[in-house]
Design a protein around this motif. Structure first.
Motif, PDB file in Angstrom:
ATOM      1  N   ASP A 106       0.802  -1.238   0.000  1.00  0.00           N
ATOM      2  CA  ASP A 106       0.000   0.000   0.000  1.00  0.00           C
ATOM      3  C   ASP A 106       0.826   1.275   0.000  1.00  0.00           C
ATOM      4  OD1 ASP A 106      -2.222  -1.670   0.273  1.00  0.00           O
ATOM      5  OD2 ASP A 106      -2.232  -1.495   2.448  1.00  0.00           O
ATOM      6  N   ILE A 107       1.703   1.430  -0.986  1.00  0.00           N
ATOM      7  CA  ILE A 107       2.525   2.645  -1.029  1.00  0.00           C
ATOM      8  C   ILE A 107       1.668   3.824  -1.483  1.00  0.00           C
ATOM      9  CG2 ILE A 107       4.489   3.736  -2.219  1.00  0.00           C
ATOM     10  CD1 ILE A 107       5.723   0.781  -1.947  1.00  0.00           C
ATOM     11  N   VAL A 108       1.660   4.880  -0.657  1.00  0.00           N
ATOM     12  CA  VAL A 108       0.773   6.017  -0.900  1.00  0.00           C
ATOM     13  C   VAL A 108       1.529   7.306  -1.193  1.00  0.00           C
ATOM     14  CG1 VAL A 108      -1.136   5.048   0.419  1.00  0.00           C
ATOM     15  CG2 VAL A 108       0.557   6.466   1.594  1.00  0.00           C
ATOM     16  N   PHE A 109       2.848   7.283  -1.036  1.00  0.00           N
ATOM     17  CA  PHE A 109       3.611   8.506  -1.302  1.00  0.00           C
ATOM     18  C   PHE A 109       5.078   8.161  -1.505  1.00  0.00           C
ATOM     19  CE2 PHE A 109       6.042  12.291  -0.066  1.00  0.00           C
ATOM     20  CZ  PHE A 109       5.394  13.261  -0.821  1.00  0.00           C
ATOM     21  N   VAL A 110       5.686   8.808  -2.511  1.00  0.00           N
ATOM     22  CA  VAL A 110       7.125   8.653  -2.721  1.00  0.00           C
ATOM     23  C   VAL A 110       7.744  10.042  -2.750  1.00  0.00           C
ATOM     24  CG1 VAL A 110       8.951   7.781  -4.237  1.00  0.00           C
ATOM     25  CG2 VAL A 110       6.788   6.533  -4.056  1.00  0.00           C
ATOM     26  N   GLU A 111       8.696  10.274  -1.870  1.00  0.00           N
ATOM     27  CA  GLU A 111       9.424  11.543  -1.873  1.00  0.00           C
ATOM     28  C   GLU A 111      10.672  11.326  -2.716  1.00  0.00           C
ATOM     29  OE1 GLU A 111       9.668  13.587   1.975  1.00  0.00           O
ATOM     30  OE2 GLU A 111      11.772  13.936   1.506  1.00  0.00           O
ATOM     31  N   LEU A 112      10.709  11.979  -3.873  1.00  0.00           N
ATOM     32  CA  LEU A 112      11.795  11.755  -4.828  1.00  0.00           C
ATOM     33  C   LEU A 112      13.045  12.539  -4.436  1.00  0.00           C
ATOM     34  CD1 LEU A 112       9.613  12.066  -8.044  1.00  0.00           C
ATOM     35  CD2 LEU A 112      10.500   9.945  -7.045  1.00  0.00           C
ATOM     36  N   PRO A 113      14.219  12.046  -4.828  1.00  0.00           N
ATOM     37  CA  PRO A 113      15.445  12.797  -4.529  1.00  0.00           C
ATOM     38  C   PRO A 113      15.537  14.042  -5.417  1.00  0.00           C
ATOM     39  CG  PRO A 113      15.973  10.837  -5.803  1.00  0.00           C
ATOM     40  CD  PRO A 113      14.487  10.789  -5.536  1.00  0.00           C
TER      41      PRO A 113
ATOM     42  N   PRO B  18       1.735   6.685  -6.858  1.00  0.00           N
ATOM     43  CA  PRO B  18       2.786   5.996  -6.086  1.00  0.00           C
ATOM     44  C   PRO B  18       2.612   4.478  -6.042  1.00  0.00           C
ATOM     45  CG  PRO B  18       1.356   7.309  -4.636  1.00  0.00           C
ATOM     46  CD  PRO B  18       0.973   7.648  -6.031  1.00  0.00           C
ATOM     47  N   ALA B  19       1.386   4.005  -6.273  1.00  0.00           N
ATOM     48  CA  ALA B  19       1.124   2.561  -6.214  1.00  0.00           C
ATOM     49  C   ALA B  19       1.833   1.794  -7.328  1.00  0.00           C
ATOM     50  CB  ALA B  19      -0.381   2.296  -6.258  1.00  0.00           C
ATOM     51  N   LEU B  20       2.422   2.524  -8.321  1.00  0.00           N
ATOM     52  CA  LEU B  20       3.214   1.849  -9.369  1.00  0.00           C
ATOM     53  C   LEU B  20       4.358   1.053  -8.738  1.00  0.00           C
ATOM     54  CD1 LEU B  20       3.531   4.658 -12.087  1.00  0.00           C
ATOM     55  CD2 LEU B  20       2.291   2.466 -12.318  1.00  0.00           C
ATOM     56  N   VAL B  21       4.828   1.516  -7.581  1.00  0.00           N
ATOM     57  CA  VAL B  21       5.902   0.799  -6.881  1.00  0.00           C
ATOM     58  C   VAL B  21       5.402  -0.586  -6.440  1.00  0.00           C
ATOM     59  CG1 VAL B  21       7.492   0.855  -4.902  1.00  0.00           C
ATOM     60  CG2 VAL B  21       6.975   2.962  -6.138  1.00  0.00           C
TER      61      VAL B  21
ATOM     62  N   GLU C 183      17.504  12.145 -12.258  1.00  0.00           N
ATOM     63  CA  GLU C 183      16.063  12.246 -12.506  1.00  0.00           C
ATOM     64  C   GLU C 183      15.295  11.438 -11.459  1.00  0.00           C
ATOM     65  OE1 GLU C 183      15.071  10.483 -16.298  1.00  0.00           O
ATOM     66  OE2 GLU C 183      12.935  10.968 -16.114  1.00  0.00           O
ATOM     67  N   GLY C 184      14.128  11.941 -11.080  1.00  0.00           N
ATOM     68  CA  GLY C 184      13.212  11.158 -10.251  1.00  0.00           C
ATOM     69  C   GLY C 184      12.037  10.740 -11.120  1.00  0.00           C
ATOM     70  N   ASN C 185      11.384   9.662 -10.781  1.00  0.00           N
ATOM     71  CA  ASN C 185      10.253   9.189 -11.584  1.00  0.00           C
ATOM     72  C   ASN C 185       9.005   9.997 -11.256  1.00  0.00           C
ATOM     73  OD1 ASN C 185       8.263   7.870 -12.951  1.00  0.00           O
ATOM     74  ND2 ASN C 185       8.645   5.845 -12.045  1.00  0.00           N
ATOM     75  N   ALA C 186       8.736  10.998 -12.084  1.00  0.00           N
ATOM     76  CA  ALA C 186       7.620  11.922 -11.830  1.00  0.00           C
ATOM     77  C   ALA C 186       6.267  11.210 -11.844  1.00  0.00           C
ATOM     78  CB  ALA C 186       7.639  13.048 -12.859  1.00  0.00           C
ATOM     79  N   ASP C 187       6.174  10.086 -12.539  1.00  0.00           N
ATOM     80  CA  ASP C 187       4.888   9.348 -12.568  1.00  0.00           C
ATOM     81  C   ASP C 187       4.448   8.912 -11.166  1.00  0.00           C
ATOM     82  OD1 ASP C 187       4.884   9.637 -15.260  1.00  0.00           O
ATOM     83  OD2 ASP C 187       5.496   7.576 -15.711  1.00  0.00           O
ATOM     84  N   LEU C 188       5.430   8.750 -10.280  1.00  0.00           N
ATOM     85  CA  LEU C 188       5.094   8.279  -8.926  1.00  0.00           C
ATOM     86  C   LEU C 188       4.387   9.346  -8.103  1.00  0.00           C
ATOM     87  CD1 LEU C 188       8.314   6.287  -7.939  1.00  0.00           C
ATOM     88  CD2 LEU C 188       6.219   5.445  -9.020  1.00  0.00           C
TER      89      LEU C 188
ATOM     90  N   TRP D  96      10.087   2.351 -11.032  1.00  0.00           N
ATOM     91  CA  TRP D  96      11.452   2.816 -10.719  1.00  0.00           C
ATOM     92  C   TRP D  96      11.393   4.153 -10.000  1.00  0.00           C
ATOM     93  CZ3 TRP D  96      13.528   7.385 -12.850  1.00  0.00           C
ATOM     94  CH2 TRP D  96      12.800   7.946 -13.917  1.00  0.00           C
ATOM     95  N   ILE D  97      12.391   4.428  -9.152  1.00  0.00           N
ATOM     96  CA  ILE D  97      12.293   5.623  -8.315  1.00  0.00           C
ATOM     97  C   ILE D  97      13.198   6.764  -8.791  1.00  0.00           C
ATOM     98  CG2 ILE D  97      12.572   6.517  -5.949  1.00  0.00           C
ATOM     99  CD1 ILE D  97      11.646   3.683  -5.014  1.00  0.00           C
TER     100      ILE D  97
END
Lengths: 361, 126
Positions: B37-44, B87-90, B78-83, B99-100
């Motif tokens: 249940d990934i709900v958020f990704v903080e990209l670098p 974010p559930a793509l992870v 680059e960070g994966n902007a689609d996430l 990919w992150i």
């Protein structure tokens, strides 16, 4: 807790068999989730889920005048509690702060069953005993009982399937009977905002009945779903939203405190009601996407001044938004007040909203 | 359990796909099953120079926040902007669309220290 051994409920091996991910919670080894926090949450909102609540404490109070004595200890009015009903109430310290929130069940004249939070069993028992008067008997039977909460729109059907000859009591009503050599206690209550009930039986029978409900279609749910479900409907969690430094009036739960009778802490509550208070527990919702709010994240004004912190926070599976609660100075507690939540140094905008976040249609 | 043979792995359950000196990084199938249940990704931050094992991103499930580490020293490209939108793509495609970030690897010799699919499979007890 660190020097104590972690305790197991009678359902522990069943949780592991059902794929539960076990974590320490309030000194107990409990399932945080089985398959997915989100799926478990949704099962309770749309169908039916089941939670192990065996870690909670069970006390029995017996003796002539039990109700009258308890009425001087607990905040809610025991006189309003009819035989066969349960009541949500608070145990407060002399400063009006919350020791525990609990549910009391009245089985008959002079017979009260109390269900308290797992982390507070010893403290509550000691507090009650300290004030206990002659002629009353208080026993801690927590180890003898298993408990389960069956919650969701299909909970009633699951009950009817397993107990075809018994009728589920109305909201806050209780039932008690003996079956298969064990006592069963049921109350139409819960911690999810859904219809449902909590069932207590002997520790020996616990796993059998939990399994029976799972076989009847109830999805096993962990503490993760329990937290997101209760927070969506703004039910407080003791130790987070409630504490010995905060009164139920500050927490917005004055409804459960009968200020027209004497009880420990009443004078402080009364004064707060009359003179107002500095801070109140508010509901805060993100206004956009953001990192999920979590307990202890700072709450800031739009000018960057810290005004509090979240006591609870979660990504709401029903609303798909970040939600939380926290104590804020009253001037910032107004509905619509815009705030920022600090997540690892990044600010995410939110605003104070009306409780609860989620309401059943 | 899917542990693609063409990828490299870290003990922190990240996978690395190398193309020249550019590494694409994500979390493994095993890691996403654990997190759920990934709900958020903080990209670098793009352009950030990082050391090996430096915490540079965060993956959050309903219940918890987990740090993502730079598997190698280098610079974030680059960070994966689609996430940000999904974010559930992870969860649904951890080795592909989930990919992150991509990074430019400072020293390709460091790649030798990463696990191959066999080593990672035994690392997760497979």
């Amino acid at each position: 807790m660190s020097d104590q051994e972690i305790k197991s409920t009678p359902l522990e091996s069943l949780h592991i068999e059902l794929g539960g991910k076990m974590v320490p919670f309030a000194g107990w080894n409990m399932p945080v989730q089985y398959t997915s926090n989100m799926d478990e949450h949704t099962a309770v909102r749309d169908a039916v889920g089941i939670f192990d609540i065996s870690h909670m404490g069970q006390f029995f109070l017996r003796g002539a005048g039990a109700e009258e004595w308890l009425n001087g200890i607990l905040a809610n009015d025991v006189n309003k509690l009819a035989i066969g009903e349960a009541q949500y109430t608070f145990m407060l310290n002399e400063q009006g702060g919350v020791i525990d929130d609990l549910i009391i069940y009245r089985f008959g004249d002079d017979k009260i069953f109390l269900v308290v939070n797992a982390s507070m069993i010893d403290e509550d028992f000691a507090w009650l005993n300290k004030h206990l008067t002659d002629g009353l008997t208080l026993t801690n039977e927590s180890d003898a009982w298993a408990g389960m909460a069956v919650q969701g729109p299909d909970a009633v059907a699951a009950y009817a399937k397993l107990f075809p000859t018994r009728e589920l009591p109305k909201r806050n009503g209780i039932d008690k009977w003996d079956q298969d050599g064990s006592t069963f206690i049921v109350c139409r209550t819960g911690y999810t905002g859904e219809d449902g009930f909590e069932l207590f039986t002997s520790a020996e029978q616990g796993a059998t009945w939990f399994k029976n409900f799972v076989d009847a279609g109830a999805k096993p749910c962990g503490l993760g779903a329990r937290d997101s479900l209760r927070l969506e409907v703004c039910y407080p969690l003791n130790g987070s939203d409630l504490s010995p430094e905060r009164t139920p009036v500050q927490a917005g739960l004055g409804f459960f405190c009968a200020l027209d009778k004497e009880f420990i802490g009443r004078d402080v509550l009364k004064k707060q009601k009359e003179e107002g208070m500095k801070e109140r527990l508010v509901a805060i919702k993100y206004t956009g996407k953001g990192a999920p709010p979590r307990p202890h994240y700072g709450v800031f004004t739009k000018d960057g001044e810290q005004i509090g912190e979240l006591s609870s926070g979660v990504f709401s599976p029903s609303l798909k938004e970040g939600i939380g609660m926290g104590y804020l100075p009253v001037k910032f507690a107004k509905i619509g007040t815009e705030v920022d939540i600090d997540v690892r140094g990044r600010k995410f905008p939110g605003k104070v909203v009306k409780k609860p976040f989620y309401k059943k249609d | 359990m899917s542990v693609p043979a063409n990828l490299k792995y870290t003990a922190d359950h990240e996978w690395i796909a190398l193309e020249g000196d550019v590494a694409t990084v994500g979390i493994t199938q095993h890691a996403q099953e654990e997190l759920t249940d990934i709900v958020f990704v903080e990209l670098p931050e793009v352009g950030r120079e990082c050391e090996e094992e430096e915490a540079i991103a965060v993956v959050e499930s309903v219940k918890a926040a987990s740090d993502i580490y730079a598997p190698l020293a280098g610079e974030i490209l680059e960070g994966n902007a689609d996430l940000e939108a999904d974010p559930a793509l992870v969860n649904t495609d951890p080795h592909g669309k989930g990919w992150i970030f991509k990074m430019k690897v400072k020293d390709l010799a460091d790649v030798e220290a990463l696990m191959d699919a066999d080593a990672y499979t035994s690392h997760i007890g497979g």
